[in-house]
Design a protein around this motif. Structure first.
Motif, PDB file in Angstrom:
ATOM      1  N   THR A  72       6.610 -10.439   1.547  1.00  0.00           N
ATOM      2  CA  THR A  72       5.921  -8.987   1.484  1.00  0.00           C
ATOM      3  C   THR A  72       4.263  -9.232   1.301  1.00  0.00           C
ATOM      4  O   THR A  72       3.677  -8.610   1.743  1.00  0.00           O
ATOM      5  CB  THR A  72       6.452  -8.319   0.087  1.00  0.00           C
ATOM      6  OG1 THR A  72       7.725  -8.217   0.286  1.00  0.00           O
ATOM      7  CG2 THR A  72       5.668  -6.832  -0.054  1.00  0.00           C
ATOM      8  N   LEU A 126       2.989  -9.990   4.543  1.00  0.00           N
ATOM      9  CA  LEU A 126       2.714  -8.681   5.267  1.00  0.00           C
ATOM     10  C   LEU A 126       1.589  -7.886   4.937  1.00  0.00           C
ATOM     11  O   LEU A 126       0.913  -7.394   5.617  1.00  0.00           O
ATOM     12  CB  LEU A 126       4.212  -7.898   5.537  1.00  0.00           C
ATOM     13  CG  LEU A 126       5.416  -8.454   6.112  1.00  0.00           C
ATOM     14  CD1 LEU A 126       6.482  -7.823   5.792  1.00  0.00           C
ATOM     15  CD2 LEU A 126       5.018  -8.523   7.870  1.00  0.00           C
ATOM     16  N   ALA A 127       1.504  -7.787   3.599  1.00  0.00           N
ATOM     17  CA  ALA A 127       0.390  -7.127   3.081  1.00  0.00           C
ATOM     18  C   ALA A 127      -1.034  -7.582   3.579  1.00  0.00           C
ATOM     19  O   ALA A 127      -1.914  -6.939   4.112  1.00  0.00           O
ATOM     20  CB  ALA A 127       0.593  -6.978   1.481  1.00  0.00           C
ATOM     21  N   GLU A 160       3.684  -0.885   0.218  1.00  0.00           N
ATOM     22  CA  GLU A 160       3.712  -0.490   1.785  1.00  0.00           C
ATOM     23  C   GLU A 160       4.549  -1.731   2.271  1.00  0.00           C
ATOM     24  O   GLU A 160       5.307  -1.383   3.234  1.00  0.00           O
ATOM     25  CB  GLU A 160       2.428   0.076   2.341  1.00  0.00           C
ATOM     26  CG  GLU A 160       2.129   1.444   1.796  1.00  0.00           C
ATOM     27  CD  GLU A 160       0.356   1.855   2.437  1.00  0.00           C
ATOM     28  OE1 GLU A 160       0.463   2.837   2.459  1.00  0.00           O
ATOM     29  OE2 GLU A 160      -0.153   0.842   2.781  1.00  0.00           O
ATOM     30  N   ALA A 161       4.027  -2.765   2.298  1.00  0.00           N
ATOM     31  CA  ALA A 161       4.599  -3.889   2.968  1.00  0.00           C
ATOM     32  C   ALA A 161       6.109  -4.178   2.490  1.00  0.00           C
ATOM     33  O   ALA A 161       6.780  -4.655   3.334  1.00  0.00           O
ATOM     34  CB  ALA A 161       3.792  -5.268   2.427  1.00  0.00           C
ATOM     35  N   GLU A 162       6.250  -3.954   1.264  1.00  0.00           N
ATOM     36  CA  GLU A 162       7.767  -4.193   0.595  1.00  0.00           C
ATOM     37  C   GLU A 162       8.617  -2.962   1.578  1.00  0.00           C
ATOM     38  O   GLU A 162       9.785  -3.293   1.867  1.00  0.00           O
ATOM     39  CB  GLU A 162       7.908  -3.846  -0.872  1.00  0.00           C
ATOM     40  CG  GLU A 162       9.241  -3.789  -1.191  1.00  0.00           C
ATOM     41  CD  GLU A 162       9.749  -5.330  -1.155  1.00  0.00           C
ATOM     42  OE1 GLU A 162      11.055  -5.370  -1.216  1.00  0.00           O
ATOM     43  OE2 GLU A 162       9.177  -6.391  -1.072  1.00  0.00           O
ATOM     44  N   LYS A 215       9.112  -4.265   5.201  1.00  0.00           N
ATOM     45  CA  LYS A 215       9.817  -5.259   5.230  1.00  0.00           C
ATOM     46  C   LYS A 215      11.275  -4.957   5.249  1.00  0.00           C
ATOM     47  O   LYS A 215      12.314  -5.231   5.847  1.00  0.00           O
ATOM     48  CB  LYS A 215       9.593  -6.450   3.980  1.00  0.00           C
ATOM     49  CG  LYS A 215      10.590  -7.586   4.235  1.00  0.00           C
ATOM     50  CD  LYS A 215      10.078  -8.549   2.884  1.00  0.00           C
ATOM     51  CE  LYS A 215      10.823  -7.760   1.595  1.00  0.00           C
ATOM     52  NZ  LYS A 215      10.872  -8.841   0.422  1.00  0.00           N
ATOM     53  N   CYS A 224       4.343  -8.444  13.227  1.00  0.00           N
ATOM     54  CA  CYS A 224       5.363  -8.498  12.148  1.00  0.00           C
ATOM     55  C   CYS A 224       6.577  -9.586  11.780  1.00  0.00           C
ATOM     56  O   CYS A 224       6.629 -10.100  10.846  1.00  0.00           O
ATOM     57  CB  CYS A 224       6.139  -7.048  11.814  1.00  0.00           C
ATOM     58  SG  CYS A 224       4.889  -5.706  11.525  1.00  0.00           S
TER      59      CYS A 224
END
Length: 443
Positions: free
Chosen positions: A237, A240-241, A250-252, A255, A322
């Protein structure tokens, strides 16, 4: 029909899960009567770092589960985790004191196996009997009543830092609960997702949580290695963030929703291809126009709209970017798992493959990463074995807490539990606890 109430709490880095079951004294089937999962605060990489915050999180989960079950929970089984969990295999040997092997002989052998150099800041969490050997005859699960002169036991010992265990006990007790047992999270997960056949063949279980990966390796029906890698889904996560310049929350969401977004994208692309086929016969564009059209189509196919999952920082993300971020981090984590097992010296013979469970098992492409790293088959392990209100916990995220319940039920059935032991025969009960809990009963 009387019932026994059993409760369990999985103290994880991302959430605190509580399950309450009622076990019929006749059929011994656990029926879920209360469940709750609350965000975890005060826990990092499986270890409590703030007692007050952890107590509040545990108390919130406990209260909601009690309300659903309609009872007050007096005591629980609880999971223990952390990067410093270690294991080793050790043997104990004793001379048999009488003609037939009795409970006291088994206990002496196990106590002999527990005689290991142990630092003052470490303590034994589990001593699991792997096999017994009577006068050089191995492969024995239950030696009671056998004849022989020499009894040997091969054990698997799980060790934890004392502070980790004591802080866990303190946090749970501050909520007013007693503790029935402390169980390593990897062992608990294996009880809920791994079959006896897989254990006999040789299988590796990876419970991928938010901050850790709990490892349990089974060879010839017995656990041979236990350990923890201090990385998990939270690190994916974070990557990604940082890569997409969005918030951690938001990244969570991205994912967890990526698989569904990709599926929807594939459906859209299939629909667009049908429309494009209908127009192909009518298009008479120049060569340069066709090239531009292909570039735009490729760009469009790689973009994912993310507003539908509550992301407002950006409108679209690159699906290939991603996937690359996720695969890179998961490849690193799984490679660390493999290196740690190899460093232990335990043979990595796993014909039954690898089982992935925990919240991280839902990470996009995880099975492909595991297959590539270990060169064996891989499946997602979903917990099973409980009845009743299981819809809320019928997910890989709840493998540990379901395993805690199964651990408790086995202890209750085979040993009588801490409340049901016969005080006249504590030695026999203790032997049964050691030698029956982790081995399948013979048919």
């Amino acid at each position: 029909m009387s019932k026994r109430i059993i409760s369990a709490i999985d103290v994880g880095s991302f959430k605190i899960s509580t399950v309450v079951v009622a076990v019929d004294t006749e059929d011994k089937i656990p029926h879920v009567i209360g469940v709750c999962s609350q965000p975890s605060v005060g826990v990092k990489k499986g270890v409590i770092i703030n007692i007050d915050d952890a107590v509040n999180s545990i108390s919130s989960s406990l209260t909601a589960a009690e309300r659903m079950a309609g009872i007050t929970i007096p005591s629980v089984y609880v999971s223990v985790n952390g990067k410093d969990i270690q294991s080793l295999n050790n043997k104990g040997v004793v001379a048999i004191s009488r003609q037939d092997i009795g409970p006291e002989d088994v206990l002496r052998a196990i106590e002999s196996a527990k005689t290991i150099p142990l630092a003052q800041d470490k303590e034994i969490v589990h001593v699991i009997s792997r096999e017994f050997i009577v006068d050089s005859q191995g492969g024995i699960k239950y030696p009671l009543g056998m004849s022989g002169n020499r009894l040997e036991v091969d054990t698997h010992i799980v060790i934890s830092p004392t502070t980790v265990v004591q802080n866990l006990i303190r946090a749970v007790q501050h909520t007013g609960l007693g503790i029935d047992g402390i169980v390593f999270s990897g062992l608990a997960s294996s009880l809920s997702v791994v079959t006896e056949t897989e254990k006999e063949l040789g299988v590796l279980l990876l419970d991928i949580g938010a901050g850790t990966v709990s490892i349990s390796l089974y060879l010839e029906g017995a656990v041979s290695y236990s350990g923890v890698v201090p990385f998990g889904g939270m690190h994916v996560t974070s990557d990604l963030a940082a890569g997409l310049q969005i918030s951690f929350e938001e990244a969570e969401r991205l994912k967890r929703s990526l698989g569904e977004l990709l599926k929807n994208k594939e459906d859209e692309m299939a629909s667009d291809d049908l429309e494009n086929d209908k127009r192909t016969a009518l298009e008479r564009s120049s060569g340069e126009d066709k090239k531009t059209s292909k570039v735009n189509k490729k760009k469009s196919n790689d973009s994912l709209a993310v507003s539908s999952i509550g992301i407002s920082t950006v409108e679209e993300v690159s699906k290939s970017f991603c996937i690359d971020i996720i695969n890179a981090r998961m490849q690193e984590i799984i490679s660390m798992v493999k290196a740690q097992i190899e460093k232990s010296g335990v043979p990595l013979a796993i014909p039954a493959g690898v089982i992935v469970t925990g919240g991280g098992a839902k990470t996009y492409g995880i099975t492909d990463v595991v297959k590539k790293t270990f060169g064996v088959t891989c499946r997602i392990g979903k917990p099973s074995g409980l009845h009743g209100m299981t819809d809320e916990i019928n997910d890989t995220e709840f493998s540990v807490v379901q395993g805690l319940i199964k651990y408790a039920v086995v202890e209750d059935v085979d040993v009588g539990g801490s409340r049901g032991r016969n005080p006249a025969s504590p030695v026999i009960d203790k032997v049964k606890e050691f030698i029956t809990k982790f081995f399948p009963k013979s048919n």
